[in-house]
Motif scaffolding. Structure first.
Motif, PDB file in Angstrom:
ATOM      1  N   PRO A 187       0.793  -1.229   0.000  1.00  0.00           N
ATOM      2  CA  PRO A 187       0.000   0.000   0.000  1.00  0.00           C
ATOM      3  C   PRO A 187       0.829   1.284   0.000  1.00  0.00           C
ATOM      4  N   PHE A 188       1.857   1.354   0.860  1.00  0.00           N
ATOM      5  CA  PHE A 188       2.697   2.550   0.911  1.00  0.00           C
ATOM      6  C   PHE A 188       4.103   2.141   1.309  1.00  0.00           C
ATOM      7  N   LEU A 189       5.028   2.282   0.381  1.00  0.00           N
ATOM      8  CA  LEU A 189       6.408   1.844   0.604  1.00  0.00           C
ATOM      9  C   LEU A 189       7.047   2.514   1.809  1.00  0.00           C
ATOM     10  N   LEU A 190       6.772   3.786   2.005  1.00  0.00           N
ATOM     11  CA  LEU A 190       7.438   4.561   3.065  1.00  0.00           C
ATOM     12  C   LEU A 190       6.603   4.667   4.335  1.00  0.00           C
ATOM     13  N   GLU A 191       5.751   3.692   4.560  1.00  0.00           N
ATOM     14  CA  GLU A 191       4.922   3.680   5.760  1.00  0.00           C
ATOM     15  C   GLU A 191       5.798   3.746   7.017  1.00  0.00           C
ATOM     16  N   GLY A 192       5.501   4.726   7.883  1.00  0.00           N
ATOM     17  CA  GLY A 192       6.264   4.883   9.122  1.00  0.00           C
ATOM     18  C   GLY A 192       7.571   5.630   8.961  1.00  0.00           C
ATOM     19  N   VAL A 193       7.897   6.008   7.730  1.00  0.00           N
ATOM     20  CA  VAL A 193       9.163   6.693   7.457  1.00  0.00           C
ATOM     21  C   VAL A 193       8.922   8.098   6.905  1.00  0.00           C
ATOM     22  N   ALA A 194       8.013   8.217   5.961  1.00  0.00           N
ATOM     23  CA  ALA A 194       7.748   9.515   5.319  1.00  0.00           C
ATOM     24  C   ALA A 194       7.320  10.558   6.350  1.00  0.00           C
ATOM     25  N   GLY A 195       7.924  11.727   6.254  1.00  0.00           N
ATOM     26  CA  GLY A 195       7.559  12.831   7.140  1.00  0.00           C
ATOM     27  C   GLY A 195       8.250  12.830   8.486  1.00  0.00           C
ATOM     28  N   ASN A 196       9.050  11.806   8.770  1.00  0.00           N
ATOM     29  CA  ASN A 196       9.762  11.736  10.053  1.00  0.00           C
ATOM     30  C   ASN A 196      11.200  12.217   9.849  1.00  0.00           C
ATOM     31  N   PRO A 197      11.551  13.403  10.385  1.00  0.00           N
ATOM     32  CA  PRO A 197      12.894  13.954  10.177  1.00  0.00           C
ATOM     33  C   PRO A 197      14.008  13.038  10.675  1.00  0.00           C
ATOM     34  N   GLU A 198      13.736  12.241  11.692  1.00  0.00           N
ATOM     35  CA  GLU A 198      14.762  11.372  12.257  1.00  0.00           C
ATOM     36  C   GLU A 198      15.073  10.174  11.357  1.00  0.00           C
ATOM     37  N   LEU A 199      14.182   9.900  10.425  1.00  0.00           N
ATOM     38  CA  LEU A 199      14.364   8.732   9.560  1.00  0.00           C
ATOM     39  C   LEU A 199      14.665   9.111   8.117  1.00  0.00           C
ATOM     40  N   ASN A 200      14.837  10.427   7.879  1.00  0.00           N
ATOM     41  CA  ASN A 200      15.116  10.896   6.523  1.00  0.00           C
ATOM     42  C   ASN A 200      16.344  11.806   6.504  1.00  0.00           C
ATOM     43  N   LEU A 201      16.988  11.854   5.355  1.00  0.00           N
ATOM     44  CA  LEU A 201      18.120  12.750   5.167  1.00  0.00           C
ATOM     45  C   LEU A 201      17.627  14.197   5.235  1.00  0.00           C
ATOM     46  N   PRO A 202      18.533  15.171   5.301  1.00  0.00           N
ATOM     47  CA  PRO A 202      18.122  16.579   5.393  1.00  0.00           C
ATOM     48  C   PRO A 202      17.169  17.035   4.290  1.00  0.00           C
ATOM     49  N   ASP A 203      17.160  16.350   3.133  1.00  0.00           N
ATOM     50  CA  ASP A 203      16.235  16.758   2.067  1.00  0.00           C
ATOM     51  C   ASP A 203      14.794  16.411   2.382  1.00  0.00           C
ATOM     52  N   GLY A 204      14.582  15.602   3.420  1.00  0.00           N
ATOM     53  CA  GLY A 204      13.230  15.250   3.832  1.00  0.00           C
ATOM     54  C   GLY A 204      12.540  14.251   2.927  1.00  0.00           C
ATOM     55  N   ILE A 205      13.245  13.728   1.952  1.00  0.00           N
ATOM     56  CA  ILE A 205      12.647  12.813   0.969  1.00  0.00           C
ATOM     57  C   ILE A 205      13.230  11.413   1.048  1.00  0.00           C
ATOM     58  N   HIS A 206      14.553  11.339   1.195  1.00  0.00           N
ATOM     59  CA  HIS A 206      15.234  10.044   1.125  1.00  0.00           C
ATOM     60  C   HIS A 206      15.538   9.505   2.523  1.00  0.00           C
ATOM     61  N   PRO A 207      15.213   8.240   2.773  1.00  0.00           N
ATOM     62  CA  PRO A 207      15.423   7.643   4.089  1.00  0.00           C
ATOM     63  C   PRO A 207      16.902   7.510   4.459  1.00  0.00           C
ATOM     64  N   THR A 208      17.144   7.578   5.745  1.00  0.00           N
ATOM     65  CA  THR A 208      18.465   7.275   6.295  1.00  0.00           C
ATOM     66  C   THR A 208      18.605   5.751   6.365  1.00  0.00           C
ATOM     67  N   GLU A 209      19.732   5.280   6.896  1.00  0.00           N
ATOM     68  CA  GLU A 209      19.909   3.836   7.072  1.00  0.00           C
ATOM     69  C   GLU A 209      18.807   3.271   7.965  1.00  0.00           C
ATOM     70  N   ALA A 210      18.494   4.001   9.038  1.00  0.00           N
ATOM     71  CA  ALA A 210      17.424   3.546   9.939  1.00  0.00           C
ATOM     72  C   ALA A 210      16.085   3.535   9.216  1.00  0.00           C
ATOM     73  N   GLY A 211      15.878   4.526   8.368  1.00  0.00           N
ATOM     74  CA  GLY A 211      14.647   4.572   7.584  1.00  0.00           C
ATOM     75  C   GLY A 211      14.533   3.409   6.622  1.00  0.00           C
ATOM     76  N   HIS A 212      15.636   3.074   5.976  1.00  0.00           N
ATOM     77  CA  HIS A 212      15.635   1.942   5.046  1.00  0.00           C
ATOM     78  C   HIS A 212      15.387   0.622   5.778  1.00  0.00           C
ATOM     79  N   GLN A 213      15.829   0.537   7.006  1.00  0.00           N
ATOM     80  CA  GLN A 213      15.563  -0.675   7.793  1.00  0.00           C
ATOM     81  C   GLN A 213      14.063  -0.859   7.987  1.00  0.00           C
ATOM     82  N   ILE A 214      13.367   0.236   8.232  1.00  0.00           N
ATOM     83  CA  ILE A 214      11.911   0.168   8.392  1.00  0.00           C
ATOM     84  C   ILE A 214      11.242  -0.182   7.060  1.00  0.00           C
ATOM     85  N   VAL A 215      11.725   0.423   5.981  1.00  0.00           N
ATOM     86  CA  VAL A 215      11.181   0.099   4.656  1.00  0.00           C
ATOM     87  C   VAL A 215      11.381  -1.391   4.362  1.00  0.00           C
TER      88      VAL A 215
END
Length: 228
Positions: A187-215
């Motif tokens: 349903p949504f690839l970035l569920e739980g990651v999108a919009g969370n500054p702690e899980l995204n790079l400074p651009d606010g679009i691409h996940p960090t390593e922790a964000g990719h773990q959730i994805v």
């Protein structure tokens, strides 16, 4: 010169020993060859899992091994599964661009094909009908060439920069395509990651390593049920 009976006996003994040694050596070689021929790696060749997408798949800003596609390969390896993950992500890719470069990635039959495209279409305000048409065409092309390939479509959402109506219609593209083509939908690839500054790079679009773990944790259950 006539050979004595004792000499003949010695000669026969030597020849017998050489013959027996040769037979044992040949038998050992045959056993070794049979073992190599029936090795698991040859009986069960690797199957390919192809992730086809944009910068999210490519792992923009981090080591590709730590992006969700790389994490899938690590999990498969840890489970002893004979699968090879190919990361077909390209930063900035649109659905039109993906459609145009798809043939190159289909030279080898994928067992699983995970389609992650459309986000850049939405951010650029590309006509929704074009995005949907391209996604349908990509799936059609895979199915046409490899009818047995299992396909997963990764759903995407975008911020309401283009207006709420456009945003809602964009979100609706993915379940519509999945239903029409009868493919599995995340349903949504970035569920739980999108919009969370702690899980995204400074651009606010691409996940960090922790964000990719959730994805990865979002994706894995859909992949796992499709593995042999």
């Amino acid at each position: 010169m006539k050979m004595s009976i004792k000499a003949l006996a010695i000669s026969f003994s030597v020849l017998s020993t050489v013959f027996l040694f040769s037979c044992r050596e040949n038998s050992a070689k045959k056993t070794e060859e049979q073992t190599i021929t029936s090795s698991p790696s040859q009986s069960y060749p690797e199957k390919t899992i192809l992730f086809f997408g944009n910068s999210l798949t490519a792992g923009y800003g981090i080591d590709p091994e730590d992006a969700f596609a790389g994490l899938v390969q690590k999990r498969l390896d840890s489970l002893g599964k004979a699968y090879k993950v190919i990361n077909g992500g390209l930063s900035g890719e649109t659905t039109a661009g993906g459609l145009s470069r798809l043939d190159w990635f289909l030279e080898e039959e994928p067992y699983l094909f995970i389609l992650e495209l459309g986000g850049n279409d939405g951010l650029r305000g590309i006509q929704l009908s074009e995005t949907k048409s391209n996604l349908l065409s990509i799936i059609d092309k895979v199915k046409s060439k490899y009818p047995n390939t299992k396909i997963i479509l990764a759903g995407m959402q975008i911020p309401p920069n283009m207006g709420q109506e456009y945003t809602d219609e964009f979100k609706a593209i993915y379940p519509a395509v999945a239903k029409e083509k009868e493919v599995t939908l995340i349903p949504f690839l970035l569920e739980g990651v999108a919009g969370n500054p702690e899980l995204n790079l400074p651009d606010g679009i691409h996940p960090t390593e922790a964000g990719h773990q959730i994805v990865f944790e979002t994706i894995w259950p859909y992949l796992e049920i499709m593995l042999d």
